[in-house]
Design a protein around this motif. Sequence first.
Motif, PDB file in Angstrom:
ATOM      1  N   PHE A  91      12.271  10.104  -7.568  1.00  0.00           N
ATOM      2  CA  PHE A  91      12.614   9.597  -6.237  1.00  0.00           C
ATOM      3  C   PHE A  91      11.456   8.873  -5.486  1.00  0.00           C
ATOM      4  N   ALA A  92      10.424   9.482  -5.395  1.00  0.00           N
ATOM      5  CA  ALA A  92       9.305   8.778  -4.763  1.00  0.00           C
ATOM      6  C   ALA A  92       8.906   7.527  -5.602  1.00  0.00           C
ATOM      7  N   LYS A  93       9.025   7.461  -6.745  1.00  0.00           N
ATOM      8  CA  LYS A  93       8.550   6.321  -7.595  1.00  0.00           C
ATOM      9  C   LYS A  93       9.542   5.361  -7.806  1.00  0.00           C
ATOM     10  N   GLY A  94      10.556   5.749  -7.564  1.00  0.00           N
ATOM     11  CA  GLY A  94      11.767   4.799  -7.450  1.00  0.00           C
ATOM     12  C   GLY A  94      11.536   3.794  -6.277  1.00  0.00           C
ATOM     13  N   MET A  95      11.367   4.546  -4.942  1.00  0.00           N
ATOM     14  CA  MET A  95      11.213   3.791  -3.849  1.00  0.00           C
ATOM     15  C   MET A  95       9.698   2.906  -3.915  1.00  0.00           C
ATOM     16  N   ALA A  96       8.917   3.445  -4.737  1.00  0.00           N
ATOM     17  CA  ALA A  96       7.517   2.753  -5.005  1.00  0.00           C
ATOM     18  C   ALA A  96       7.961   1.425  -5.696  1.00  0.00           C
ATOM     19  N   VAL A  97       8.653   1.580  -6.662  1.00  0.00           N
ATOM     20  CA  VAL A  97       8.962   0.422  -7.446  1.00  0.00           C
ATOM     21  C   VAL A  97       9.727  -0.870  -6.735  1.00  0.00           C
ATOM     22  N   VAL A  98      10.692  -0.284  -5.955  1.00  0.00           N
ATOM     23  CA  VAL A  98      11.289  -1.455  -5.186  1.00  0.00           C
ATOM     24  C   VAL A  98      10.290  -2.196  -4.196  1.00  0.00           C
ATOM     25  N   ALA A  99       9.542  -1.281  -3.381  1.00  0.00           N
ATOM     26  CA  ALA A  99       8.596  -1.593  -2.522  1.00  0.00           C
ATOM     27  C   ALA A  99       7.574  -2.757  -3.269  1.00  0.00           C
ATOM     28  N   ALA A 100       7.228  -2.318  -4.409  1.00  0.00           N
ATOM     29  CA  ALA A 100       6.036  -3.086  -5.161  1.00  0.00           C
ATOM     30  C   ALA A 100       6.727  -4.476  -5.440  1.00  0.00           C
ATOM     31  N   ARG A 101       7.971  -4.417  -6.151  1.00  0.00           N
ATOM     32  CA  ARG A 101       8.440  -5.786  -6.601  1.00  0.00           C
ATOM     33  C   ARG A 101       8.805  -6.834  -5.298  1.00  0.00           C
ATOM     34  N   GLY A 155       4.681  10.768  -5.978  1.00  0.00           N
ATOM     35  CA  GLY A 155       5.467  10.918  -7.210  1.00  0.00           C
ATOM     36  C   GLY A 155       4.778  11.505  -8.612  1.00  0.00           C
ATOM     37  N   THR A 156       3.633  10.858  -8.859  1.00  0.00           N
ATOM     38  CA  THR A 156       2.888  10.925 -10.036  1.00  0.00           C
ATOM     39  C   THR A 156       2.210  12.611  -9.775  1.00  0.00           C
ATOM     40  N   GLY A 157       1.746  12.646  -8.617  1.00  0.00           N
ATOM     41  CA  GLY A 157       1.235  14.026  -8.304  1.00  0.00           C
ATOM     42  C   GLY A 157       1.925  15.197  -8.663  1.00  0.00           C
ATOM     43  N   LEU A 158       3.174  15.020  -8.111  1.00  0.00           N
ATOM     44  CA  LEU A 158       4.033  16.190  -8.217  1.00  0.00           C
ATOM     45  C   LEU A 158       4.488  16.358  -9.730  1.00  0.00           C
ATOM     46  N   PHE A 176      -8.984   6.090  -6.841  1.00  0.00           N
ATOM     47  CA  PHE A 176      -9.437   4.756  -7.228  1.00  0.00           C
ATOM     48  C   PHE A 176      -8.354   3.618  -6.947  1.00  0.00           C
ATOM     49  N   HIS A 177      -6.844   4.310  -7.572  1.00  0.00           N
ATOM     50  CA  HIS A 177      -5.759   3.334  -7.471  1.00  0.00           C
ATOM     51  C   HIS A 177      -5.697   3.003  -5.992  1.00  0.00           C
ATOM     52  N   ILE A 178      -5.655   3.963  -4.993  1.00  0.00           N
ATOM     53  CA  ILE A 178      -5.256   3.555  -3.488  1.00  0.00           C
ATOM     54  C   ILE A 178      -6.208   2.641  -3.141  1.00  0.00           C
ATOM     55  N   TYR A 179      -7.438   3.087  -3.348  1.00  0.00           N
ATOM     56  CA  TYR A 179      -8.768   2.405  -2.684  1.00  0.00           C
ATOM     57  C   TYR A 179      -8.458   0.737  -3.456  1.00  0.00           C
ATOM     58  N   SER A 180      -7.791   0.685  -4.629  1.00  0.00           N
ATOM     59  CA  SER A 180      -8.160  -0.832  -5.381  1.00  0.00           C
ATOM     60  C   SER A 180      -7.017  -1.510  -4.477  1.00  0.00           C
ATOM     61  N   VAL A 181      -5.887  -0.795  -4.368  1.00  0.00           N
ATOM     62  CA  VAL A 181      -4.801  -1.720  -3.726  1.00  0.00           C
ATOM     63  C   VAL A 181      -5.091  -1.984  -2.131  1.00  0.00           C
ATOM     64  N   VAL A 182      -5.708  -1.256  -1.648  1.00  0.00           N
ATOM     65  CA  VAL A 182      -6.111  -1.446  -0.097  1.00  0.00           C
ATOM     66  C   VAL A 182      -7.185  -2.733  -0.019  1.00  0.00           C
ATOM     67  N   GLU A 183      -8.172  -2.699  -1.097  1.00  0.00           N
ATOM     68  CA  GLU A 183      -9.049  -3.783  -1.077  1.00  0.00           C
ATOM     69  C   GLU A 183      -8.521  -5.108  -1.835  1.00  0.00           C
ATOM     70  N   GLU A 184      -7.327  -4.868  -2.631  1.00  0.00           N
ATOM     71  CA  GLU A 184      -6.782  -5.756  -2.977  1.00  0.00           C
ATOM     72  C   GLU A 184      -5.860  -6.532  -1.850  1.00  0.00           C
ATOM     73  N   ILE A 238       0.986  -1.280   0.091  1.00  0.00           N
ATOM     74  CA  ILE A 238       0.067   0.109   0.220  1.00  0.00           C
ATOM     75  C   ILE A 238       0.996   1.201  -0.135  1.00  0.00           C
ATOM     76  N   LEU A 239       1.861   1.264   0.826  1.00  0.00           N
ATOM     77  CA  LEU A 239       2.731   2.373   0.992  1.00  0.00           C
ATOM     78  C   LEU A 239       3.392   2.605  -0.311  1.00  0.00           C
ATOM     79  N   ALA A 240       3.699   1.442  -1.129  1.00  0.00           N
ATOM     80  CA  ALA A 240       4.514   1.699  -2.592  1.00  0.00           C
ATOM     81  C   ALA A 240       3.509   2.409  -3.438  1.00  0.00           C
ATOM     82  N   ASP A 241       2.236   2.222  -3.466  1.00  0.00           N
ATOM     83  CA  ASP A 241       1.203   2.824  -4.506  1.00  0.00           C
ATOM     84  C   ASP A 241       0.958   4.354  -3.829  1.00  0.00           C
ATOM     85  N   VAL A 242       0.997   4.491  -2.543  1.00  0.00           N
ATOM     86  CA  VAL A 242       0.925   6.082  -2.217  1.00  0.00           C
ATOM     87  C   VAL A 242       2.149   6.828  -2.467  1.00  0.00           C
TER      88      VAL A 242
END
Length: 433
Positions: free
Chosen positions: A189-199, A166-169, A261-269, A157-161
């Motif tokens: 930078f934020a998206k790089g951290m997200a990629v590692v956490a997601a993988r 990063g996308t918002g910026l 919708f993105h964050i809601y989906s990953v929480v329910e996921e 969840i933190l990865a998608d946040v």
Amino acid sequence: MNLLEKIQTKKKKKEPDKKEQAELGPISWVETCESVSRRFEFDPAGQLSVNLLKDSRPVFNVMVESFLNKFFPAGYPHSVNEGYLRYTQFRALQHFSSAALSVLSTQSLLFAAGLRPTPAQATVVSWILKDGMQHAGKLICSNLGARMDSEPKRWRILADVLYDLGTGLEVLSPLCPHLFLEVAGLGNFAKGMAVVAARATRLPIYSSFAKEGNLSDLFAKGEAISTLFNVVGMGAGIQLASTICSSMQGKMIVGSLLSFFHIYSVVEEMRAVPVNTLNPQRTALIVADFLKVGKVSSPAALRCREDLLFPARLIKDAGNVKVGRDLHRVIKPSKLREWKEIFPDEKFLLSRGSEWVDMVLEHNATGEDALRGWLVAGFALTMEPTVRDLDLGILGQAYEKMESVFSDFLAELQDKGWHTDRFLDGVGSRFTL
């Protein structure tokens, strides 16, 4: 004639001559299952061929079956654990909204850089802009692997946040074109951290659904779903970028909705994922249920009760146990010596403070050792709920009670599918004597 010779003689009589087999011709039969007739045939060389004779199913049913064969593991739904369909549904929505949002952010970045991109250009250049500061984010996040093993859902969840941050910026970058490098760099930078956490969290999540040793099949079909809805999402993003989101106001409104919708989906996921490894939170919930009703909850039953944002909260019904504090902060040397004299074979230490019971594990302690310590703490708290320090007499009684139920408790845990061979406490402190 001995027994072995008799058997060999019978085998020779039963084995038909190759010439006779050729004269008999191919062996064939027809099988009919759910309005589908197939002809199976063995030729003289032993090769099996299958031909479709008749398929009277509606076209819709044929399409559904083809979709399931392409995007779901073989044998679905019997080859996966409970919750996989819900996980897949929200995974599809997550990737769709993420891909659409990515197109909008890339278009904004190019606009802020002084270009006037078309939506098609945005999709091409989006792959190039992932470099730069993104690598620094990946390096920093790579040091947090043990925490991700312990709490894969929270970190997913933190990865998608982080990704949406990063996308918002990037979406907002046209508002300050003179700070393009700073805003784009921080976003990457934020998206790089997200990629590692997601993988890093992908494997433990897929593993929790594997039921018949089909982890590779699960992984392949999961990535197929992700790819399909990424492509659909990019198409939707291109359409939005050339219509509603051609203005900055449109981007901000649609981007916010897609991010929601993105964050809601990953929480329910993540709520659908039945993780079956032991960490502090899941162990506390298991012990609390056992102490209250005498039963062990399965991973599927426990998945919706996990606190995905604050997993370290104390659970009173499980003894208010906190794991992983430094040994020197938890227990005095005299108490340590006394404990090891009374319980020399145990790989856990317990010490009660003002608000919780500290448990420190030895370096090679397993999930079974953590469960034993948790049960002792839970039983001791039910005996003396108001005492600030754990009396050795109370501990002795709690320990005996734990020993009397532990074999049945452990057997039921393993029958429910829990892995007790390891305890994932993140970066919690352990000790060696």
